[in-house]
Design a protein around this motif. Sequence first.
Motif, PDB file in Angstrom:
ATOM      1  N   ARG A  30       0.836  -1.199   0.000  1.00  0.00           N
ATOM      2  CA  ARG A  30       0.000   0.000   0.000  1.00  0.00           C
ATOM      3  C   ARG A  30       0.873   1.252   0.000  1.00  0.00           C
ATOM      4  O   ARG A  30       0.517   2.270  -0.605  1.00  0.00           O
ATOM      5  CB  ARG A  30      -0.938  -0.004   1.208  1.00  0.00           C
ATOM      6  CG  ARG A  30      -1.967  -1.119   1.077  1.00  0.00           C
ATOM      7  CD  ARG A  30      -2.965  -1.091   2.168  1.00  0.00           C
ATOM      8  NE  ARG A  30      -3.974  -0.081   1.928  1.00  0.00           N
ATOM      9  CZ  ARG A  30      -5.175  -0.076   2.498  1.00  0.00           C
ATOM     10  NH1 ARG A  30      -5.485  -1.046   3.334  1.00  0.00           N
ATOM     11  NH2 ARG A  30      -6.028   0.872   2.252  1.00  0.00           N
ATOM     12  N   THR A  76       0.740   9.198   5.437  1.00  0.00           N
ATOM     13  CA  THR A  76       0.033   8.284   6.350  1.00  0.00           C
ATOM     14  C   THR A  76       0.473   6.842   6.113  1.00  0.00           C
ATOM     15  O   THR A  76       0.766   6.103   7.049  1.00  0.00           O
ATOM     16  CB  THR A  76      -1.485   8.400   6.139  1.00  0.00           C
ATOM     17  OG1 THR A  76      -1.859   9.760   6.328  1.00  0.00           O
ATOM     18  CG2 THR A  76      -2.250   7.522   7.120  1.00  0.00           C
ATOM     19  N   ARG A  77       0.539   6.453   4.821  1.00  0.00           N
ATOM     20  CA  ARG A  77       0.923   5.078   4.473  1.00  0.00           C
ATOM     21  C   ARG A  77       2.343   4.762   4.956  1.00  0.00           C
ATOM     22  O   ARG A  77       2.619   3.652   5.406  1.00  0.00           O
ATOM     23  CB  ARG A  77       0.823   4.863   2.964  1.00  0.00           C
ATOM     24  CG  ARG A  77      -0.592   4.709   2.472  1.00  0.00           C
ATOM     25  CD  ARG A  77      -1.202   3.420   2.986  1.00  0.00           C
ATOM     26  NE  ARG A  77      -2.633   3.586   3.174  1.00  0.00           N
ATOM     27  CZ  ARG A  77      -3.375   2.885   4.029  1.00  0.00           C
ATOM     28  NH1 ARG A  77      -2.810   1.969   4.796  1.00  0.00           N
ATOM     29  NH2 ARG A  77      -4.650   3.098   4.143  1.00  0.00           N
ATOM     30  N   PHE A  78       3.213   5.773   4.828  1.00  0.00           N
ATOM     31  CA  PHE A  78       4.588   5.580   5.300  1.00  0.00           C
ATOM     32  C   PHE A  78       4.590   5.349   6.811  1.00  0.00           C
ATOM     33  O   PHE A  78       5.223   4.419   7.327  1.00  0.00           O
ATOM     34  CB  PHE A  78       5.461   6.792   4.957  1.00  0.00           C
ATOM     35  CG  PHE A  78       6.876   6.647   5.460  1.00  0.00           C
ATOM     36  CD1 PHE A  78       7.826   5.961   4.726  1.00  0.00           C
ATOM     37  CD2 PHE A  78       7.246   7.164   6.700  1.00  0.00           C
ATOM     38  CE1 PHE A  78       9.119   5.801   5.200  1.00  0.00           C
ATOM     39  CE2 PHE A  78       8.535   7.007   7.178  1.00  0.00           C
ATOM     40  CZ  PHE A  78       9.472   6.322   6.427  1.00  0.00           C
ATOM     41  N   ASP A  79       3.838   6.220   7.521  1.00  0.00           N
ATOM     42  CA  ASP A  79       3.799   6.107   8.980  1.00  0.00           C
ATOM     43  C   ASP A  79       3.240   4.749   9.426  1.00  0.00           C
ATOM     44  O   ASP A  79       3.716   4.147  10.387  1.00  0.00           O
ATOM     45  CB  ASP A  79       2.947   7.227   9.582  1.00  0.00           C
ATOM     46  CG  ASP A  79       3.663   8.579   9.515  1.00  0.00           C
ATOM     47  OD1 ASP A  79       4.856   8.574   9.124  1.00  0.00           O
ATOM     48  OD2 ASP A  79       3.042   9.599   9.835  1.00  0.00           O
ATOM     49  N   ILE A  80       2.210   4.291   8.700  1.00  0.00           N
ATOM     50  CA  ILE A  80       1.600   3.007   9.062  1.00  0.00           C
ATOM     51  C   ILE A  80       2.589   1.860   8.864  1.00  0.00           C
ATOM     52  O   ILE A  80       2.745   0.996   9.722  1.00  0.00           O
ATOM     53  CB  ILE A  80       0.305   2.777   8.251  1.00  0.00           C
ATOM     54  CG1 ILE A  80      -0.779   3.749   8.742  1.00  0.00           C
ATOM     55  CG2 ILE A  80      -0.174   1.333   8.358  1.00  0.00           C
ATOM     56  CD1 ILE A  80      -2.009   3.798   7.859  1.00  0.00           C
ATOM     57  N   TYR A  89       5.817   2.101   8.770  1.00  0.00           N
ATOM     58  CA  TYR A  89       6.887   2.319   9.748  1.00  0.00           C
ATOM     59  C   TYR A  89       6.484   1.734  11.107  1.00  0.00           C
ATOM     60  O   TYR A  89       7.239   1.004  11.756  1.00  0.00           O
ATOM     61  CB  TYR A  89       7.141   3.820   9.869  1.00  0.00           C
ATOM     62  CG  TYR A  89       8.351   4.198  10.704  1.00  0.00           C
ATOM     63  CD1 TYR A  89       9.571   4.487  10.105  1.00  0.00           C
ATOM     64  CD2 TYR A  89       8.253   4.305  12.085  1.00  0.00           C
ATOM     65  CE1 TYR A  89      10.670   4.841  10.862  1.00  0.00           C
ATOM     66  CE2 TYR A  89       9.344   4.663  12.852  1.00  0.00           C
ATOM     67  CZ  TYR A  89      10.554   4.928  12.228  1.00  0.00           C
ATOM     68  OH  TYR A  89      11.640   5.279  12.977  1.00  0.00           O
ATOM     69  N   SER A  90       5.247   2.060  11.521  1.00  0.00           N
ATOM     70  CA  SER A  90       4.742   1.578  12.805  1.00  0.00           C
ATOM     71  C   SER A  90       4.667   0.053  12.828  1.00  0.00           C
ATOM     72  O   SER A  90       5.063  -0.595  13.795  1.00  0.00           O
ATOM     73  CB  SER A  90       3.363   2.185  13.062  1.00  0.00           C
ATOM     74  OG  SER A  90       2.783   1.619  14.207  1.00  0.00           O
ATOM     75  N   ILE A 101      10.023  12.307   4.065  1.00  0.00           N
ATOM     76  CA  ILE A 101       8.586  12.262   4.370  1.00  0.00           C
ATOM     77  C   ILE A 101       8.177  13.464   5.224  1.00  0.00           C
ATOM     78  O   ILE A 101       7.135  14.083   5.012  1.00  0.00           O
ATOM     79  CB  ILE A 101       8.239  10.952   5.104  1.00  0.00           C
ATOM     80  CG1 ILE A 101       8.510   9.728   4.218  1.00  0.00           C
ATOM     81  CG2 ILE A 101       6.779  10.959   5.578  1.00  0.00           C
ATOM     82  CD1 ILE A 101       7.584   9.555   3.043  1.00  0.00           C
TER      83      ILE A 101
END
Lengths: 176, 319
Positions: free
Chosen positions: B41, B62-66, B68-69, B107
Amino acid sequence: MKTLLKRLGAVALLGAVLAAHGSAVTAAGVLAPPQDEVLLTVSGAIAETNTEAGEAVFDRAMLEALDPVIIETSTIWTDGVQRFRGVQLVTLLDRLGAEGTILRALALNDYAIEIPVSDAVEGGPIIAFERGGEPMSVRDKGPLWVIYPYDAVPEYKSERIYARSIWQLVSIEVLP
Amino acid sequence: MAIGLTALLWLDLTQRIDKLATSQSDNTQWTISQLEVDYFRLVLAVETASHDDLGAVGDLRTRFDIFYSRWRTLARAEAYALLPEDARYKAAQAEVNRVLDAAVPLIDGPEADLLAGLPALQAQLDAIREPVRTIALRGLDIFAEQSDQQRREIVALILRTGLVTLVLLVVLTIAAILMIAAGRRAREDAQRIEEVNRNLSMIVETSLDAIIVADAEGIVRAYNPAAEAIFGWTQAEIIGQPMAEMMIPAHHRAAHAAGMKRFLTTGERRIIGAGRVQMEACHKSGRRFPVEVSITHERVGGRHVFVSFLRDITHRLRA
């Protein structure tokens, strides 16, 4: 015995917090619209709303107004005891006059889980918006994370409760 | 010993149950499967944003953060704590870490820089496609291994429980058998003693000789019907009374008392155990008559018991 003491401690803490902000809990009234970025959207069987679509949306300041409590606990996703601060699920549901049995919680990462309303008790789960005194970023499982007091209540150390500990929470739908 | 063994087994058992009672992991399999989903994604979001779609930049962040998390969650998961030193896995992990850390400034930076850096980011993400897959597969491996391990532990626990139950059963059975045997023995003993007592009391009751039992103080403790006939005193009158005053003529009482005292202090015997001895006795009416007496001494439960067998020999002497 130790657990009992912890639980009593948690209740005492809660009591102190409630005493300090007692008036705000009972201050019913129309839910004001958010002034800032919306963190949480609650929909479904609720009496209080603040959008055209019949939802209740919250920014950070509105959550702060719901008598946040502190849970100090270790979790299986973090190292050591963490200090989480957030709104008790029961407080939120009471404020919204929610009438339902199931909460369908949805996360930013599309994770979804059903939380029984019966979980929402005093000294139970919170919607945490701070960890260690700092807001949580999306990279750090924020901005909202459902946290149960795992250390204080051994029954919360179960896979079912872990599954309900949804992070990156964005919305809750109250189902009848 | 059996109790100790059983207690030990139970202790071990309860400790193991405690360990199983609280879960230390959430659904690791879900997290593992989501790792690749979140990866693709993110790749898709980069692609969408690079087609000059300005609205897509927010979604990309947002996708990067998700992702990453998710990556951090998995890297930290307890399941991986048991991971053996696996060079291929370590290399893949380091590679993903490097790419993610390098992408963070981009980012978090201004939108223009992010848009400009998209082709490079895309290339970097393509480069970690295999490492991400390696780790996801490795994770499933470990998860399967852990499930097996857990199942083995539960099987062992059940076997242990069975063993404990079996040991308990055996111990209880043995205890029950021993108790039944002891009960039967006690009943038999009681029966035998009762029989002996019955025989004995029959002998005493029907004896033609007077039988008198006295203690160290000379108090009459038992007295049979023959004694009643010879001395004239009834059982009710004499039991609990000093024997010397009731049955020995006044002028012999001092000698009797001295003899008793001598025996009790020194153990010296003159009459006791000497077989048949002739002496003078005294009837209830005060009449004196000759008797033949044999006295035996026993210690019963630490107390002195003197048993006298005695017959009136008036007729014999007259004859």
